[in-house]
Design a protein around this motif. Sequence first.
Motif, PDB file in Angstrom:
ATOM      1  N   LEU A   1     -15.849  -8.328 -15.651  1.00  0.00           N
ATOM      2  CA  LEU A   1     -16.877  -7.940 -14.688  1.00  0.00           C
ATOM      3  C   LEU A   1     -17.147  -9.096 -13.729  1.00  0.00           C
ATOM      4  CD1 LEU A   1     -19.204  -6.441 -17.423  1.00  0.00           C
ATOM      5  CD2 LEU A   1     -17.655  -5.146 -15.953  1.00  0.00           C
ATOM      6  N   VAL A   2     -17.002  -8.845 -12.429  1.00  0.00           N
ATOM      7  CA  VAL A   2     -17.128  -9.905 -11.418  1.00  0.00           C
ATOM      8  C   VAL A   2     -18.222  -9.525 -10.423  1.00  0.00           C
ATOM      9  CG1 VAL A   2     -15.932 -11.267  -9.678  1.00  0.00           C
ATOM     10  CG2 VAL A   2     -14.683 -10.445 -11.691  1.00  0.00           C
ATOM     11  N   HIS A   3     -19.220 -10.376 -10.312  1.00  0.00           N
ATOM     12  CA  HIS A   3     -20.406 -10.133  -9.487  1.00  0.00           C
ATOM     13  C   HIS A   3     -20.129 -10.308  -7.991  1.00  0.00           C
ATOM     14  CE1 HIS A   3     -20.839 -14.463  -8.707  1.00  0.00           C
ATOM     15  NE2 HIS A   3     -20.552 -14.640  -9.994  1.00  0.00           N
ATOM     16  N   GLY A   4     -21.121  -9.918  -7.200  1.00  0.00           N
ATOM     17  CA  GLY A   4     -21.044 -10.065  -5.748  1.00  0.00           C
ATOM     18  C   GLY A   4     -21.582 -11.398  -5.265  1.00  0.00           C
TER      19      GLY A   4
ATOM     20  N   GLN B   1     -18.046  -5.868  -8.179  1.00  0.00           N
ATOM     21  CA  GLN B   1     -19.135  -5.214  -7.461  1.00  0.00           C
ATOM     22  C   GLN B   1     -19.400  -5.991  -6.167  1.00  0.00           C
ATOM     23  OE1 GLN B   1     -22.566  -5.963  -6.739  1.00  0.00           O
ATOM     24  NE2 GLN B   1     -23.012  -3.887  -6.049  1.00  0.00           N
ATOM     25  N   SER B   2     -19.525  -5.266  -5.047  1.00  0.00           N
ATOM     26  CA  SER B   2     -19.790  -5.866  -3.738  1.00  0.00           C
ATOM     27  C   SER B   2     -18.700  -6.887  -3.396  1.00  0.00           C
ATOM     28  CB  SER B   2     -21.199  -6.473  -3.722  1.00  0.00           C
ATOM     29  OG  SER B   2     -21.658  -6.630  -2.407  1.00  0.00           O
ATOM     30  N   MET B   3     -19.032  -8.159  -3.133  1.00  0.00           N
ATOM     31  CA  MET B   3     -17.973  -9.126  -2.859  1.00  0.00           C
ATOM     32  C   MET B   3     -16.999  -9.246  -4.021  1.00  0.00           C
ATOM     33  SD  MET B   3     -18.084 -13.245  -2.005  1.00  0.00           S
ATOM     34  CE  MET B   3     -18.023 -13.693  -3.749  1.00  0.00           C
ATOM     35  N   GLY B   4     -17.465  -8.957  -5.219  1.00  0.00           N
ATOM     36  CA  GLY B   4     -16.578  -8.974  -6.374  1.00  0.00           C
ATOM     37  C   GLY B   4     -15.422  -8.001  -6.258  1.00  0.00           C
ATOM     38  N   THR B   5     -15.591  -6.929  -5.437  1.00  0.00           N
ATOM     39  CA  THR B   5     -14.474  -6.002  -5.227  1.00  0.00           C
ATOM     40  C   THR B   5     -13.335  -6.698  -4.493  1.00  0.00           C
ATOM     41  OG1 THR B   5     -15.371  -5.126  -3.122  1.00  0.00           O
ATOM     42  CG2 THR B   5     -16.031  -4.011  -5.161  1.00  0.00           C
ATOM     43  N   GLN B   6     -13.666  -7.593  -3.582  1.00  0.00           N
ATOM     44  CA  GLN B   6     -12.638  -8.361  -2.880  1.00  0.00           C
ATOM     45  C   GLN B   6     -11.917  -9.301  -3.845  1.00  0.00           C
ATOM     46  OE1 GLN B   6     -14.733 -10.355   0.291  1.00  0.00           O
ATOM     47  NE2 GLN B   6     -15.124  -8.464   1.438  1.00  0.00           N
ATOM     48  N   VAL B   7     -12.694  -9.929  -4.706  1.00  0.00           N
ATOM     49  CA  VAL B   7     -12.132 -10.876  -5.671  1.00  0.00           C
ATOM     50  C   VAL B   7     -11.167 -10.180  -6.624  1.00  0.00           C
ATOM     51  CG1 VAL B   7     -12.669 -12.495  -7.538  1.00  0.00           C
ATOM     52  CG2 VAL B   7     -14.156 -12.384  -5.522  1.00  0.00           C
ATOM     53  N   VAL B   8     -11.579  -9.041  -7.189  1.00  0.00           N
ATOM     54  CA  VAL B   8     -10.717  -8.387  -8.185  1.00  0.00           C
ATOM     55  C   VAL B   8      -9.513  -7.715  -7.532  1.00  0.00           C
ATOM     56  CG1 VAL B   8     -12.638  -8.092  -9.793  1.00  0.00           C
ATOM     57  CG2 VAL B   8     -12.020  -6.202  -8.267  1.00  0.00           C
TER      58      VAL B   8
END
Length: 257
Positions: free
Chosen positions: A36-39, A104-111
């Motif tokens: 799980l990767v935050h924004g 989630q949020s910016m985390g979508t870019q990361v993953v």
Amino acid sequence: MRARVETVRIDGLPVRLHTLAPAGRVHDAVAPTVVLVHGIGMSHRSFARSQRALAATHRTVSVDLPGFGGLPASGRRLTMTELGDLVVRAVRSRGAGDLVLVGQSMGTQVVAEAARRHPDAVASVVLVGPVIAAGRRRLLTQALDLGRDGFVEGARMNAVLVTDYLRSVRQYVPELRPMLRYRLEDTVAELAQPVLVVRGTEDPIARHDWSARVAATAPRGAFVELPGPHHVQERHPVAFARLVGEFRRVQTLEGLR
């Protein structure tokens, strides 16, 4: 259920891992591991409720990226490529193999970037409230949308937002430019892995048409809406956990055909 918390350093950068698993089996190779990767500005706390729900059936790892969640700032701007690599390397350094990446949020870019660069490690991808829509890649636009979201988030999440933002400001500001410039739709179009896009029906940041477009861009994409705001995974943690589990099961069955 208590998480195992540890901070690992990858190329000198700190990444904090919060691990929860069924019956406390945090040391077992329970496959797959849901990461799980935050924004931007946030921390593992934006997944607190949904991680507990997911951990009933999966080994889960919620990540704090460098400069967020109380970790020291990196002292420089980190690209999505760097952040994606950090996530995969940090989690795999603790024995995780098959990964389901949830951002989630910016985390979508990361993953998404992590999945593109590490196809052998990443089995599938879940994008919650994907950012940023074409035509809305401006700081003022995003600030206004964030303000609108505050009116539909719950009191708990708004408290997490404010406190996490305040303690991450030194990393938050440098990360704005990479986030605003990143073209998520281009990366998703390259992914061979299954991609699930999840959006809250009241989300003013990740709007319906954009989110549906991201899912349609993926060679193996799906799109689902749940009632709620930008952090819909916390508004409906059990429903979200079931959605991720069902998505994983469907992809597994397809792979066996």
